[in-house]
Write a protein that holds these residues in place. Structure first.
Motif, PDB file in Angstrom:
ATOM      1  N   GLN A 120       0.833  -1.194   0.000  1.00 32.87           N
ATOM      2  CA  GLN A 120       0.000   0.000   0.000  1.00 32.87           C
ATOM      3  C   GLN A 120       0.873   1.251   0.000  1.00 32.87           C
ATOM      4  N   ASP A 121       2.101   1.114  -0.523  1.00 27.40           N
ATOM      5  CA  ASP A 121       3.024   2.248  -0.544  1.00 27.40           C
ATOM      6  C   ASP A 121       2.418   3.431  -1.290  1.00 27.40           C
ATOM      7  N   ASP A 122       1.728   3.147  -2.386  1.00 31.22           N
ATOM      8  CA  ASP A 122       0.991   4.180  -3.118  1.00 31.22           C
ATOM      9  C   ASP A 122      -0.467   4.081  -2.667  1.00 31.22           C
ATOM     10  N   PRO A 123      -0.980   5.085  -1.948  1.00 30.68           N
ATOM     11  CA  PRO A 123      -2.361   4.983  -1.445  1.00 30.68           C
ATOM     12  C   PRO A 123      -3.400   4.917  -2.552  1.00 30.68           C
ATOM     13  N   SER A 124      -3.069   5.397  -3.746  1.00 24.59           N
ATOM     14  CA  SER A 124      -4.036   5.380  -4.845  1.00 24.59           C
ATOM     15  C   SER A 124      -4.072   4.044  -5.570  1.00 24.59           C
ATOM     16  N   TRP A 125      -2.923   3.358  -5.617  1.00 23.69           N
ATOM     17  CA  TRP A 125      -2.853   2.105  -6.374  1.00 23.69           C
ATOM     18  C   TRP A 125      -2.126   1.054  -5.547  1.00 23.69           C
ATOM     19  N   TRP A 126      -2.917   0.145  -5.002  1.00 23.82           N
ATOM     20  CA  TRP A 126      -2.358  -0.955  -4.221  1.00 23.82           C
ATOM     21  C   TRP A 126      -1.884  -2.069  -5.150  1.00 23.82           C
ATOM     22  N   GLN A 127      -0.949  -2.877  -4.629  1.00 28.22           N
ATOM     23  CA  GLN A 127      -0.483  -4.051  -5.361  1.00 28.22           C
ATOM     24  C   GLN A 127      -1.060  -5.293  -4.689  1.00 28.22           C
ATOM     25  N   ALA A 128      -1.641  -6.190  -5.503  1.00 31.11           N
ATOM     26  CA  ALA A 128      -2.379  -7.308  -4.909  1.00 31.11           C
ATOM     27  C   ALA A 128      -2.363  -8.516  -5.832  1.00 31.11           C
ATOM     28  N   TYR A 129      -2.694  -9.672  -5.243  1.00 31.62           N
ATOM     29  CA  TYR A 129      -2.962 -10.914  -5.969  1.00 31.62           C
ATOM     30  C   TYR A 129      -4.414 -11.315  -5.702  1.00 31.62           C
ATOM     31  N   ARG A 130      -5.038 -11.942  -6.686  1.00 32.87           N
ATOM     32  CA  ARG A 130      -6.357 -12.523  -6.475  1.00 32.87           C
ATOM     33  C   ARG A 130      -6.178 -13.894  -5.831  1.00 32.87           C
ATOM     34  N   ASP A 131      -7.030 -14.220  -4.875  1.00 29.18           N
ATOM     35  CA  ASP A 131      -6.910 -15.486  -4.141  1.00 29.18           C
ATOM     36  C   ASP A 131      -6.917 -16.661  -5.116  1.00 29.18           C
ATOM     37  N   GLY A 132      -5.891 -17.510  -4.997  1.00 29.79           N
ATOM     38  CA  GLY A 132      -5.765 -18.669  -5.873  1.00 29.79           C
ATOM     39  C   GLY A 132      -4.857 -18.444  -7.057  1.00 29.79           C
ATOM     40  N   ASP A 133      -4.489 -17.188  -7.350  1.00 25.03           N
ATOM     41  CA  ASP A 133      -3.655 -16.886  -8.513  1.00 25.03           C
ATOM     42  C   ASP A 133      -2.186 -16.682  -8.152  1.00 25.03           C
ATOM     43  N   GLU A 134      -1.834 -16.793  -6.857  1.00 23.78           N
ATOM     44  CA  GLU A 134      -0.473 -16.441  -6.433  1.00 23.78           C
ATOM     45  C   GLU A 134       0.586 -17.284  -7.139  1.00 23.78           C
ATOM     46  N   ASP A 135       0.307 -18.577  -7.310  1.00 21.14           N
ATOM     47  CA  ASP A 135       1.297 -19.471  -7.917  1.00 21.14           C
ATOM     48  C   ASP A 135       1.338 -19.321  -9.435  1.00 21.14           C
ATOM     49  N   ASN A 136       0.173 -19.108 -10.047  1.00 24.12           N
ATOM     50  CA  ASN A 136       0.105 -19.018 -11.512  1.00 24.12           C
ATOM     51  C   ASN A 136       0.475 -17.633 -12.025  1.00 24.12           C
ATOM     52  N   GLN A 137       0.367 -16.617 -11.180  1.00 23.31           N
ATOM     53  CA  GLN A 137       0.627 -15.241 -11.603  1.00 23.31           C
ATOM     54  C   GLN A 137       1.625 -14.608 -10.642  1.00 23.31           C
ATOM     55  N   PRO A 138       2.935 -14.798 -10.887  1.00 20.24           N
ATOM     56  CA  PRO A 138       3.930 -14.269  -9.943  1.00 20.24           C
ATOM     57  C   PRO A 138       3.948 -12.748  -9.851  1.00 20.24           C
ATOM     58  N   LEU A 139       3.521 -12.055 -10.914  1.00 23.66           N
ATOM     59  CA  LEU A 139       3.548 -10.594 -10.915  1.00 23.66           C
ATOM     60  C   LEU A 139       2.284 -10.049 -10.262  1.00 23.66           C
ATOM     61  N   ALA A 140       2.453  -9.191  -9.262  1.00 27.33           N
ATOM     62  CA  ALA A 140       1.302  -8.570  -8.604  1.00 27.33           C
ATOM     63  C   ALA A 140       0.594  -7.631  -9.572  1.00 27.33           C
ATOM     64  N   GLY A 141      -0.675  -7.353  -9.290  1.00 29.93           N
ATOM     65  CA  GLY A 141      -1.449  -6.446 -10.123  1.00 29.93           C
ATOM     66  C   GLY A 141      -1.831  -5.195  -9.356  1.00 29.93           C
ATOM     67  N   LEU A 142      -2.164  -4.144 -10.080  1.00 29.90           N
ATOM     68  CA  LEU A 142      -2.559  -2.876  -9.461  1.00 29.90           C
ATOM     69  C   LEU A 142      -4.080  -2.823  -9.329  1.00 29.90           C
ATOM     70  N   ILE A 143      -4.550  -2.405  -8.148  1.00 31.54           N
ATOM     71  CA  ILE A 143      -5.980  -2.203  -7.914  1.00 31.54           C
ATOM     72  C   ILE A 143      -6.168  -0.821  -7.287  1.00 31.54           C
ATOM     73  N   PRO A 144      -7.330  -0.195  -7.451  1.00 29.88           N
ATOM     74  CA  PRO A 144      -7.539   1.121  -6.833  1.00 29.88           C
ATOM     75  C   PRO A 144      -7.477   1.018  -5.315  1.00 29.88           C
ATOM     76  N   GLY A 145      -6.785   1.963  -4.673  1.00 35.43           N
ATOM     77  CA  GLY A 145      -6.785   2.031  -3.223  1.00 35.43           C
ATOM     78  C   GLY A 145      -8.173   2.391  -2.715  1.00 35.43           C
ATOM     79  N   LYS A 146      -8.441   2.038  -1.466  1.00 35.26           N
ATOM     80  CA  LYS A 146      -9.792   2.210  -0.925  1.00 35.26           C
ATOM     81  C   LYS A 146     -10.235   3.673  -0.944  1.00 35.26           C
ATOM     82  N   SER A 147      -9.418   4.578  -0.432  1.00 42.21           N
ATOM     83  CA  SER A 147      -9.807   5.995  -0.388  1.00 42.21           C
ATOM     84  C   SER A 147      -9.970   6.571  -1.785  1.00 42.21           C
TER      85      SER A 147
END
Length: 541
Positions: free
Chosen positions: A252-279
């Motif tokens: 959550q270093d960037d409050p606007s764009w968090w880096q995340a994995y979708r549950d179950g995709d951690e092994d198949n997708q090593p690269l994290a994805g960007l999602i909108p931060g909550k605020s």
């Protein structure tokens, strides 16, 4: 080497204990091994060669690429004179040699040949980029400069440790980057793959000490498509998800764009994805609503999003049945894994429109396994009948006491029927839970928020009705003859429930076939005993 062997033989004779003699014997055997002696001879030759005067820097850092270009030229040529050279260049040993040469050359250039670029110290960085895979970094424009704005977890840029936020990119594979728009840089990187060589001005930012990132688990309460988001820094790095998905936020270093994995995709997708931060998501959704509301009001139209209609209230106490935060912007809720205790089963709430089948499923469970399933004894203000006993069929109470309990928030759901009040109390549900049985509830959707805040940890299952013709057949088997408009109302009501309250549902069962729906319901309930489930972290505090 011979002198070392002689010294070891002498030392072995001087040692008293057997273990030390065995250790020395192992070293002697190693030194006498033919493979070791060949390796040592190679090392000695290389060491001798390195002492000679040679060029201060490699002539190229792209010998492997040049070799491939020559191979293409020879392949297109029909002359036999190039066959021998082509065979030499395609030899695996030669290719490995060129690859090793380029790796050493890049390090030498980066470490020993730091130079000045317009008065700035620069460095060379080489990264490997797979075809059609993003590098794992985003850039931004700073006047004429192109600066690394983010390094995404799990990507080639992050795993190499060579790119940092704040680095200015001067060149990529010899192509000047200064003065280019970030979209041009993005298109350039999309076309490139293989070995990428960056010329950078290192960041002068003072980096905070490294710290361990705490993973936050959240449930998404909205659908997100990166391709439809014009504000996303890099569309290829966006993570798409649907309402109800569990996301693991690793940065959550960037409050606007968090880096995340979708549950179950951690092994198949090593690269994290960007999602909108909550605020950030809340702010732009609130702004979007405000703009659309004003636009609709000016045009005399309806609001673009659903609001609850205010029906005339009956003679009920203030705030009777009101849900707080109905109009809040739904984004994410922090979650944690929870395994229900053997002696305290989670209540199961079946949600669905009237004639949708959820009442029938509850009755079937109660009739087949009364020792496992039970219902909460409701409260009412009506008088008891001859065969009824207080606390068995109903908790009979006065209207004054009932309304006092309503004001105290003791009811999950309540309403009036033929001038009498009826309600399901949280304590009645808790009594069933404490008995070790599963409390089955059939509730109105507006009661879900109250149930979720009651510390009962409910498991909510939505029973979706089938298509109109199939629904007519199912109801006919129960002796019901609904009109077409009534069937349409059931389906429309179900769609409205799912749209407005779907974020509260833990599972959905399509009631196309009653037997299949019943078995699926049993499977979901049994799974609560064997598998941990995601629940809001506020439930575990």
């Amino acid at each position: 080497l011979e002198e070392l062997q002689q010294a070891l033989k002498w030392a072995r004779r001087c040692l008293a204990d057997a273990q030390s003699q065995q250790d020395v014997e192992l070293i002697v055997q190693l030194l006498a091994d033919e493979d070791f002696r060949n390796a040592y001879g190679l090392y000695a030759a290389v060491s001798q060669q390195r002492t000679r005067v040679g060029p201060t820097s490699p002539l190229t850092v792209q010998a492997e690429d040049l070799c491939q270009e020559v191979q293409k030229i020879l392949q297109s040529s029909q002359q036999e004179t190039g066959l021998e050279l082509r065979a030499l260049l395609t030899d695996p040993h030669v290719q490995a040699l060129l690859q090793a040469h380029d790796g050493v050359a890049v390090q030498e250039v980066a470490e020993e040949n730091r130079t000045q670029y317009l008065g700035e110290t620069v460095k060379l960085v080489r990264l490997e980029k797979a075809r059609d895979n993003p590098l794992g970094a985003t850039v931004r424009n700073d006047v004429d400069s192109v600066v690394v704005s983010r390094v995404v977890k799990g990507g080639a840029a992050e795993s190499s440790g060579l790119l940092s936020e704040g680095d200015e990119i001067l060149e990529i594979n010899g192509v000047s980057i200064r003065g280019k728009h970030i979209n041009e840089v993005h298109d350039l990187l999309q076309r490139m793959h293989g070995t990428l060589t960056f010329l950078l001005i290192p960041s002068t930012q003072i980096k905070p000490p490294p710290h361990r990132q705490t993973v936050m688990h959240i449930r998404a309460y909205f659908d997100y498509d990166p391709s439809d988001d014009p504000f996303l820094p890099c569309r290829e790095l966006g993570l798409s998800f649907q309402r109800g998905d569990i996301l693991h936020v690793i940065s959550q270093d960037d409050p606007s764009w968090w880096q995340a994995y979708r549950d179950g995709d951690e092994d198949n997708q090593p690269l994290a994805g960007l999602i909108p931060g909550k605020s950030f998501q809340q702010q732009r959704e609130t702004m979007k609503r405000s703009i659309m509301d004003r636009s609709r009001e000016r045009q005399g139209g309806k609001l673009w999003y659903a609001k609850k209609t205010k029906k005339p209230k009956k003679k009920n106490p203030p705030n009777f049945g009101k849900n707080a935060d109905d109009d809040d912007v739904l984004t994410y809720e922090e979650m944690a894994l929870y395994h229900q205790p053997v002696s305290r089963k989670r209540p199961v709430a079946l949600i669905g429109p009237t004639n949708g089948g959820h009442d029938e499923l509850r009755r079937r469970l109660l009739s087949l396994e009364p020792e496992k399933f039970a219902v909460a004894v409701p409260h009412t203000t009506r008088n008891s009948r001859i065969h009824e006993r207080n606390g068995r069929e109903y908790h009979f109470t006065s209207r004054a006491n009932f309304e006092t309990d309503v004001a105290s928030g003791k009811f999950i759901e309540f309403g009036d029927y033929e001038k009498n009040l009826y309600g399901t109390g949280a304590d009645s549900v808790r009594h069933v839970v404490n008995s070790g049985r599963v409390c089955l509830l059939c509730l109105h959707t507006r009661s879900l928020q109250v149930l979720r805040s009651s510390n009962l940890k409910p498991f909510v299952i939505f029973i979706a009705p089938p298509a109109q013709e199939r629904l007519r057949t199912l109801l006919a088997s129960e002796g019901k003859t609904p009109k077409p408009d009534e069937l349409k109302t059931v389906i429309e009501k179900a769609r409205e429930m799912e749209q407005n309250f779907g974020h509260f549902f833990d599972a959905t069962i399509a009631n196309v076939d009653p037997d299949q729906a019943f078995h699926e319901l049993r499977r979901l309930i049994d799974k609560l005993d064997t598998e941990p489930q995601w629940v809001p972290t506020s439930w575990l505090c």
